[in-house]
Design a protein around this motif. Structure first.
Motif, PDB file in Angstrom:
ATOM      1  N   ARG A 187       0.752  -1.198   0.034  1.00 57.43           N
ATOM      2  CA  ARG A 187      -0.027   0.013   0.070  1.00 57.43           C
ATOM      3  C   ARG A 187       0.843   1.309   0.025  1.00 57.43           C
ATOM      4  O   ARG A 187       0.344   2.243  -0.770  1.00 57.43           O
ATOM      5  CB  ARG A 187      -1.020  -0.151   1.232  1.00 57.43           C
ATOM      6  CG  ARG A 187      -2.161  -1.066   0.979  1.00 57.43           C
ATOM      7  CD  ARG A 187      -3.200  -0.763   2.368  1.00 57.43           C
ATOM      8  NE  ARG A 187      -4.038  -1.850   2.118  1.00 57.43           N
ATOM      9  CZ  ARG A 187      -5.190  -1.746   1.479  1.00 57.43           C
ATOM     10  NH1 ARG A 187      -5.532  -0.553   0.941  1.00 57.43           N
ATOM     11  NH2 ARG A 187      -6.273  -2.814   1.504  1.00 57.43           N
ATOM     12  N   GLY A 188       2.038   1.306   0.696  1.00 59.78           N
ATOM     13  CA  GLY A 188       2.797   2.328   0.926  1.00 59.78           C
ATOM     14  C   GLY A 188       3.603   2.710  -0.370  1.00 59.78           C
ATOM     15  O   GLY A 188       3.528   3.971  -0.903  1.00 59.78           O
ATOM     16  N   LEU A 189       3.842   1.792  -1.310  1.00 62.72           N
ATOM     17  CA  LEU A 189       4.666   1.774  -2.528  1.00 62.72           C
ATOM     18  C   LEU A 189       3.499   2.300  -3.540  1.00 62.72           C
ATOM     19  O   LEU A 189       3.801   3.217  -4.179  1.00 62.72           O
ATOM     20  CB  LEU A 189       5.073   0.148  -3.002  1.00 62.72           C
ATOM     21  CG  LEU A 189       5.974   0.312  -3.808  1.00 62.72           C
ATOM     22  CD1 LEU A 189       7.490   1.084  -3.726  1.00 62.72           C
ATOM     23  CD2 LEU A 189       6.378  -1.066  -4.523  1.00 62.72           C
ATOM     24  N   SER A 190       2.408   1.426  -3.371  1.00 60.80           N
ATOM     25  CA  SER A 190       1.180   2.079  -4.495  1.00 60.80           C
ATOM     26  C   SER A 190       0.812   3.572  -4.400  1.00 60.80           C
ATOM     27  O   SER A 190       0.711   4.181  -5.349  1.00 60.80           O
ATOM     28  CB  SER A 190       0.236   1.075  -4.182  1.00 60.80           C
ATOM     29  OG  SER A 190      -1.268   1.381  -5.074  1.00 60.80           O
ATOM     30  N   CYS A 191       0.803   3.988  -3.085  1.00 58.73           N
ATOM     31  CA  CYS A 191       0.421   5.474  -3.000  1.00 58.73           C
ATOM     32  C   CYS A 191       1.552   6.568  -3.043  1.00 58.73           C
ATOM     33  O   CYS A 191       1.295   7.703  -3.310  1.00 58.73           O
ATOM     34  CB  CYS A 191      -0.390   5.850  -1.782  1.00 58.73           C
ATOM     35  SG  CYS A 191       0.686   5.661  -0.194  1.00 58.73           S
ATOM     36  N   GLY A 192       2.660   5.930  -2.870  1.00 64.97           N
ATOM     37  CA  GLY A 192       3.950   7.024  -3.297  1.00 64.97           C
ATOM     38  C   GLY A 192       4.459   7.343  -1.839  1.00 64.97           C
ATOM     39  O   GLY A 192       5.613   7.989  -1.988  1.00 64.97           O
ATOM     40  N   ALA A 193       4.097   6.777  -0.925  1.00 65.60           N
ATOM     41  CA  ALA A 193       4.391   7.237   0.420  1.00 65.60           C
ATOM     42  C   ALA A 193       5.882   6.523   0.654  1.00 65.60           C
ATOM     43  O   ALA A 193       6.915   7.090   1.253  1.00 65.60           O
ATOM     44  CB  ALA A 193       3.746   6.625   1.420  1.00 65.60           C
ATOM     45  N   LEU A 194       6.158   5.202   0.010  1.00 60.03           N
ATOM     46  CA  LEU A 194       7.293   4.437   0.226  1.00 60.03           C
ATOM     47  C   LEU A 194       7.948   4.463  -1.174  1.00 60.03           C
ATOM     48  O   LEU A 194       7.319   4.558  -2.251  1.00 60.03           O
ATOM     49  CB  LEU A 194       7.171   3.218   0.822  1.00 60.03           C
ATOM     50  CG  LEU A 194       6.515   3.137   2.171  1.00 60.03           C
ATOM     51  CD1 LEU A 194       6.120   1.683   2.532  1.00 60.03           C
ATOM     52  CD2 LEU A 194       7.064   4.091   3.003  1.00 60.03           C
ATOM     53  N   ASP A 195       9.185   3.989  -1.275  1.00 63.32           N
ATOM     54  CA  ASP A 195      10.091   3.837  -2.652  1.00 63.32           C
ATOM     55  C   ASP A 195      10.593   2.623  -2.357  1.00 63.32           C
ATOM     56  O   ASP A 195      10.690   1.845  -1.682  1.00 63.32           O
ATOM     57  CB  ASP A 195      10.931   4.978  -2.923  1.00 63.32           C
ATOM     58  CG  ASP A 195      11.797   5.291  -1.891  1.00 63.32           C
ATOM     59  OD1 ASP A 195      12.117   4.612  -0.952  1.00 63.32           O
ATOM     60  OD2 ASP A 195      12.489   6.409  -2.127  1.00 63.32           O
ATOM     61  N   GLU A 196      11.586   2.300  -3.532  1.00 66.30           N
ATOM     62  CA  GLU A 196      12.150   0.876  -3.650  1.00 66.30           C
ATOM     63  C   GLU A 196      13.370   0.670  -2.727  1.00 66.30           C
ATOM     64  O   GLU A 196      13.426  -0.187  -2.321  1.00 66.30           O
ATOM     65  CB  GLU A 196      12.756   1.039  -5.219  1.00 66.30           C
ATOM     66  CG  GLU A 196      13.438  -0.188  -5.636  1.00 66.30           C
ATOM     67  CD  GLU A 196      14.008  -0.505  -7.006  1.00 66.30           C
ATOM     68  OE1 GLU A 196      14.676  -1.254  -7.254  1.00 66.30           O
ATOM     69  OE2 GLU A 196      13.781   0.473  -7.633  1.00 66.30           O
ATOM     70  N   ALA A 197      13.893   2.158  -2.211  1.00 61.41           N
ATOM     71  CA  ALA A 197      15.048   1.986  -1.173  1.00 61.41           C
ATOM     72  C   ALA A 197      14.134   1.223   0.244  1.00 61.41           C
ATOM     73  O   ALA A 197      14.824   0.519   1.017  1.00 61.41           O
ATOM     74  CB  ALA A 197      15.510   3.190  -1.061  1.00 61.41           C
TER      75      ALA A 197
END
Length: 452
Positions: A413-423
């Motif tokens: 969910r965090g990756l999908s919404c842009g809050a989290l990234d690949e790192a």
């Protein structure tokens, strides 16, 4: 040539008559893997134009640049700790620059109001024509373009014919011009009070799809849950499973209509708010009833808008007036962020907004939720994968897979919404490919297989 209104209305009335003597079929459970927006921005159909998403996105970014200039100040408004306020601020600004609006709803109900038939007929055709020129048709796979749908009027007796007429004209015009629908297109049904209303809409959509040459189930249904009977039927049973089943596989979301619901329960206007106990009860009923189904639970709207009290005129605003405007926007952002955090606390990740200037506060609260927990969650997920893999190698049972899946969901969910990234994902010890398998069990099984 549109589908006959008489035929469409006859079909809807027949469904109501048939459903009075039938029981709904249980819905099929299962977590949806489709893209889920974190918000939907509502706007009156009379205002919709092809350039609306781009214009509204710029307004959201402008609000951030004007009223959220300082990372520490913005972080404090949305509830972020100073330690990660700069990262939060940067990621919100990046999202607003690249894809500020996840979803939009062209509203023919509350945001449009009752109008003469000739006027709504004209707006149905005009709005569909404008949508035909929007980006999703140019590049249907472009995730930066918003999902767009419409909200019609209720299928209650007073507005049923008008609702059918608008839906028919809108879809027929759109398909005639483009030959297809934009990705993720849905129809939102307000003031749902019975399974018969939902089934009637599903039947009407099936008829329109057939008449217009669209694939079956091309149109999804979103339900507005804004009456007590949409939650609990007259026999005291939970009504939501029957409503979802009546959608005949089309239901993708259920939206909390907080203010209609609380008003129906006798709550006075001075006490109506998104965190009212009645709304909390409704959220939990929705969460319990729709868990492990493809139907997303969507929170209601914050009605305090981030708009300054002073408007620019021939003369520039004074320093005092600018300060007033800043205070007004920050107060509205603070309330909006608190409401978003409240929903996140019970597992609801999506809500609806009424003004583009609300989007920075929503993103700020959402990103704070993920950034504040990412390091602890990364450590926990790495340990869980190691423990589970070791247990399966030894033929033992790892009995806390549900927590492992919850950790995977956090990063998805965090990756999908842009809050989290690949790192952030790399810190878990997982690859993006492993995470995108969406299954803790599959990750563990693949790692076990790789050690043989």
């Amino acid at each position: 040539m549109t589908v006959s209104l008489a035929l469409a209305t006859e079909r809807v009335n027949a469904v109501f008559a048939r459903l009075e003597e039938s029981e709904p079929v249980p819905s099929v459970a299962g977590e949806s893997h489709a893209r889920r927006p974190v918000h939907v921005l509502y706007g009156g159909a009379h205002l919709f134009k092809a350039e609306a998403p781009a214009k509204l996105g710029k307004l959201a970014a402008s609000a951030m640049e004007t009223f959220g200039k300082g990372s520490v100040q913005f972080g404090s408004i949305v509830g972020a700790k100073a330690a990660f306020a700069p990262a939060l601020w940067n990621r919100v600004r990046q999202k607003l620059a690249s894809a500020p609006i996840d979803a939009m709803c062209i509203d023919f109900e509350d945001g449009y109001g009752p109008r003469p038939d000739a006027e709504e007929d004209a707006d149905s055709v005009r709005a569909a024509t404008e949508l035909a020129h929007l980006a999703p048709f140019a590049n249907a796979a472009d995730a930066s373009s918003p999902i767009v749908g419409i909200r019609v009027k209720a299928l209650s007796p007073a507005t049923r014919a008008r609702s059918v007429r608008t839906l028919d004209a809108f879809l027929t015009t759109l398909v005639r011009l483009v030959g297809a629908l934009p990705r993720g297109f849905t129809v939102t049904l307000p003031k749902v009070d019975s399974a018969a209303e939902v089934s009637a809409l599903a039947s009407l959509l099936a008829m329109l799809e057939g008449a217009l040459g669209l694939p079956q189930h091309a149109v999804g249904i979103e339900l507005m849950i804004e009456s007590p009977r949409a939650l609990v039927d007259r026999n005291g049973a939970c009504a939501l499973p029957a409503l979802v089943a009546a959608a005949q596989g089309r239901a993708v979301a259920a939206h909390l209509g907080a203010y209609d619901l609380s008003a129906a329960l006798g709550v006075t206007a001075s006490e109506q708010r998104l965190d009212h106990p009645a709304c909390d009860a409704a959220r939990m009923i929705m969460q319990f009833a729709l868990a492990d189904t493809p139907v997303a639970v969507v929170d209601g709207a914050t009605t305090l808008l981030p708009i300054g009290r002073h408007k620019a005129g021939p003369l520039p605003l004074t320093c005092a007036e600018l300060a007033d405007n800043m205070a007004d926007v920050h107060a509205a952002w603070k309330l909006h962020a608190a409401n978003v955090r409240h929903a996140l606390g019970v597992g609801i990740y999506q809500g609806w907004d009424l003004h583009p200037a609300q989007i920075p506060a929503r993103l700020g609260a959402l990103y704070t939720f993920f950034l504040g927990e990412r390091e602890a969650m990364a450590r926990r997920l790495a340990v869980f994968v190691e423990r589970a893999t070791k247990a399966t190698r030894l033929g033992q049972v790892f009995d806390d897979a549900a927590t492992g899946q919850g950790l995977v969901n956090f990063f998805l969910r965090g990756l999908s919404c842009g809050a989290l990234d690949e790192a952030d994902v790399s810190a878990t010890g997982l690859t993006l490919a492993e995470l995108r398998s969406r299954s803790f069990a599959n990750i563990v099984a693949a790692r076990k297989e790789g050690t043989r």
